[in-house]
Scaffold this active site. Structure first.
Site, PDB file in Angstrom:
ATOM      1  N   GLU A  51      -1.145  -4.270  -8.815  1.00  0.00           N
ATOM      2  CA  GLU A  51      -1.360  -5.278  -9.979  1.00  0.00           C
ATOM      3  C   GLU A  51      -1.123  -6.553  -9.214  1.00  0.00           C
ATOM      4  OE1 GLU A  51       2.078  -4.844 -12.431  1.00  0.00           O
ATOM      5  OE2 GLU A  51       1.138  -3.120 -13.497  1.00  0.00           O
ATOM      6  N   LYS A  52      -1.102  -6.876  -7.947  1.00  0.00           N
ATOM      7  CA  LYS A  52      -1.313  -8.114  -7.340  1.00  0.00           C
ATOM      8  C   LYS A  52      -2.529  -8.772  -7.601  1.00  0.00           C
ATOM      9  CE  LYS A  52      -0.891 -10.750  -3.056  1.00  0.00           C
ATOM     10  NZ  LYS A  52      -2.428 -10.521  -2.525  1.00  0.00           N
ATOM     11  N   HIS A 104       0.911  -1.233  -0.016  1.00  0.00           N
ATOM     12  CA  HIS A 104      -0.091  -0.011   0.004  1.00  0.00           C
ATOM     13  C   HIS A 104       0.859   1.263  -0.092  1.00  0.00           C
ATOM     14  CE1 HIS A 104      -2.896  -2.977   1.838  1.00  0.00           C
ATOM     15  NE2 HIS A 104      -3.676  -2.388   0.865  1.00  0.00           N
ATOM     16  N   SER A 125      -2.243  -8.058   3.128  1.00  0.00           N
ATOM     17  CA  SER A 125      -2.766  -7.915   4.715  1.00  0.00           C
ATOM     18  C   SER A 125      -2.989  -9.321   5.333  1.00  0.00           C
ATOM     19  CB  SER A 125      -4.088  -7.201   4.545  1.00  0.00           C
ATOM     20  OG  SER A 125      -3.807  -5.966   4.035  1.00  0.00           O
ATOM     21  N   GLN A 145      -9.167  -8.086 -10.401  1.00  0.00           N
ATOM     22  CA  GLN A 145      -9.773  -6.714  -9.867  1.00  0.00           C
ATOM     23  C   GLN A 145      -9.351  -5.428 -10.456  1.00  0.00           C
ATOM     24  OE1 GLN A 145     -10.024  -5.615  -5.303  1.00  0.00           O
ATOM     25  NE2 GLN A 145      -8.367  -4.522  -5.842  1.00  0.00           N
TER      26      GLN A 145
HETATM   27  O1  PAF Z   1      -8.045  -4.120  -3.079  1.00  0.00           O
HETATM   28  C1  PAF Z   1      -8.629  -3.809  -2.175  1.00  0.00           C
HETATM   29  O2  PAF Z   1      -7.901  -3.785  -1.105  1.00  0.00           O
HETATM   30  C2  PAF Z   1     -10.215  -3.836  -2.086  1.00  0.00           C
HETATM   31  O3  PAF Z   1     -10.673  -4.902  -3.013  1.00  0.00           O
HETATM   32  C3  PAF Z   1     -10.702  -2.449  -2.578  1.00  0.00           C
HETATM   33  C4  PAF Z   1     -10.274  -2.009  -4.058  1.00  0.00           C
HETATM   34  C5  PAF Z   1     -10.320  -1.481  -1.675  1.00  0.00           C
HETATM   35  C6  PAF Z   1     -12.317  -2.462  -2.346  1.00  0.00           C
HETATM   36  O4  PAF Z   1     -12.756  -2.777  -1.320  1.00  0.00           O
END
Ligand code: PAF
Length: 534
Positions: free
Chosen positions: A166-167, A47, A204, A171
């Protein structure tokens, strides 16, 4: 000065718990560009990298404001998943976000985010096709939940850019599609996975692992890297690649959810690795579900930049190549060099037979000079500056339109491109020369804008400058010739993205080109020269 400047880390962030507080903060920063990093908290080095990237500002422009959200989204957890015990530590999150360069942190409660309750909520449903493989098939409803909450966050935050790892490739791909399909006014940026020293991807969920489970978890990245090495030695069939990964994971005592080879953008299963492929796996390791992947590419990427004369292609293409660590192939310079040679011989550029006779045996070379600038040589003459003269400019279209010229130079360009790893610009790169280029851009600008640029350029080079009206006429005529010629006419490849550069500074065009490249080629597949955090 580089393309980006870095921000000092700070000691605190402003904490916003409600939509009202967020709206008030949003009003206070009106006028700044807003970069957004949505997260579920339990922030880690991955992050931090997203936040640092969000805090970078382009040289010459004002620093953006950076907002991080922390919201453990119930909509994306299945009934038996870890929503209740998902790690929550807002104080530590705020400290990490501040140190990485965030200005504010939005941490709403579930009631604040979904006041109408989950039942009555309008849902966003990304295309099923993108959810049929990988985590989409193992976690039904997960990506609907992600897309719904991210759209809700985008509506509240109204960011200019949003950053995702990109992990979570599936998504990122799905969110790009949602943004494109709904026409949301936000640009998404993907950032490469950050790994622990032994290769385990930061997540996490790593903090649930016991010391022993943590030691076992490293089998996941190792198995994938081993398969990548096998692919590098020439294996293309899916079965041995997938079988090798599965066996290694099982040997390490990990419980395999899936191991799949898919096309990186459609996520359709592949029997053979081709183009850009994604080899991905998900395992249960003790209490944690872990995912990871590698990209498989059979050659370094090719970028094709086409567009009309005077769109500023060469300046930005050269800079783009440097930034991505790719070779710059200036095909326009090749046509210009031939034109210069034909004119020097006193031959008529419009006469195909005359041009063909001078084409035979021509020795045309593009070389990088000591300053990194491209030098052009024809039959032993250095013509780097001479090929930019007005005389060459007005005749190059006629020369480039002859079938014999296109055939000969296309062959030369394709030979140069066999090993990949280049950015080529011209008129027919994406359509005729490199139809399989990973990234295709049609770079253009209005005739008036191009005439203004041409006038500036000629003046700077010390050439006589015709009136703007005359230049506009020349440019419009050049467009007509280029797009109506029989062989390889100028046209936008179906799979090219159009970039209209009117009013854009060069740095902004390069930044937009890098973003288009990154939509097609992730950082993990081709890192290039990434702006790293200071
Ligand atoms: O990747 C994440 O942490 C979650 O899927 C996100 C994009 C914050 C949506 O809750």
């Amino acid at each position: 000065m580089g393309l980006f400047t870095f921000r000092e880390s700070r000691s605190t962030v402003e904490l916003l718990h409600s939509r009202v507080a967020l709206a008030a903060w949003r009003r206070r920063i009106a006028g700044s560009s807003l970069h957004f990093v949505p997260t579920m908290g339990a922030l880690h080095a991955g992050h931090a990298r997203l936040i640092e990237r969000a805090a970078l500002s382009m040289a010459g422009s004002l620093a953006p404001r950076v907002l991080v959200s922390v919201f453990v989204n119930p909509l994306q957890f299945g009934p038996h998943e870890d929503f209740e015990r998902y790690p929550r530590d807002l104080e530590a999150d705020a400290a990490l976000a501040a140190a990485a360069g965030a200005d504010a942190l939005f941490a709403p409660s579930v009631g604040e985010m979904v006041p109408q309750g989950a039942e009555g909520l309008t849902r966003v449903q990304p295309p099923r096709a993108l959810q049929q493989s990988l985590c989409g098939s193992s976690r039904p409803g997960h990506f609907d939940g992600v897309a719904t909450v991210v759209c809700r966050l985008f509506a509240l935050v109204r960011p200019d850019r949003a950053f995702f790892g990109e992990k979570d490739w599936q998504q990122l791909l799905i969110l790009r599609r949602v943004v494109a399909d709904l026409g949301l006014p936000v640009a998404l940026r993907g950032v490469a996975t950050v790994r622990e020293a032994d290769g385990l991807a930061r997540s996490s969920r790593n903090r649930y692992l016991s010391a022993e489970q943590r030691r076992g978890a490293v089998a996941l990245p190792r198995a994938l890297q081993a398969a990548q090495a096998v692919h590098g030695r020439g294996e293309r069939e899916a079965e041995p690649l997938l079988g090798g990964v599965r066996a290694a994971l099982e040997r390490a005592g990990l419980c395999v959810d899936y191991v799949q080879l898919v096309e990186a953008h459609t996520l359709k299963p592949l029997h053979r690795a081709q183009g850009l492929a994604l080899l991905a796996a998900a395992v249960q390791c003790g209490p944690s579900r872990l995912i990871d992947h590698v990209f498989l590419m059979s050659r370094p990427p090719i970028v094709a930049i086409d567009g009309p004369a005077g769109a500023g292609k060469s300046t930005v293409t050269r800079a783009l190549a440097r930034q991505l660590g790719l070779v710059y192939l200036d095909t326009g310079a090749m046509y210009r060099a031939l034109t210069w040679w034909v004119q020097r011989q006193g031959a008529d550029p419009a006469d195909p037979a005359a041009v063909a006779s001078w084409l035979e045996g021509i020795d045309l070379r593009l070389e990088a000079g000591p300053d990194g600038e491209q030098r052009v040589w024809v039959n032993g003459h250095e013509v780097t500056a001479a090929i930019r003269s007005l005389e060459v400019t007005v005749a190059v279209s006629a020369v480039a339109a002859h079938a014999c010229v296109r055939e000969a130079l296309t062959r030369q360009q394709q030979a140069l491109g066999l090993r990949g790893g280049l950015v080529a610009e011209g008129r027919d790169i994406g359509t005729a020369v490199f139809p399989d280029a990973e990234c295709k851009v049609f770079l253009t600008a209005t005739v008036a804008e191009r005439a203004r640029r041409r006038a500036r350029d000629l003046a700077e080079r010390g050439f006589p400058v015709p009136s703007l009206a005359e230049l506009e006429e020349q440019i419009a005529e050049r467009d007509r010739l280029d797009s109506t010629r029989e062989v390889a006419p100028l046209r936008q490849a179906e799979d090219a993205s159009e970039l209209v550069t009117d009013g854009m500074a060069i740095e902004a065009v390069i930044d937009a080109l890098v973003a288009l490249f990154r939509e097609r080629v992730p950082e993990e597949a081709w890192p290039g020269l990434q702006p790293e955090s200071a």
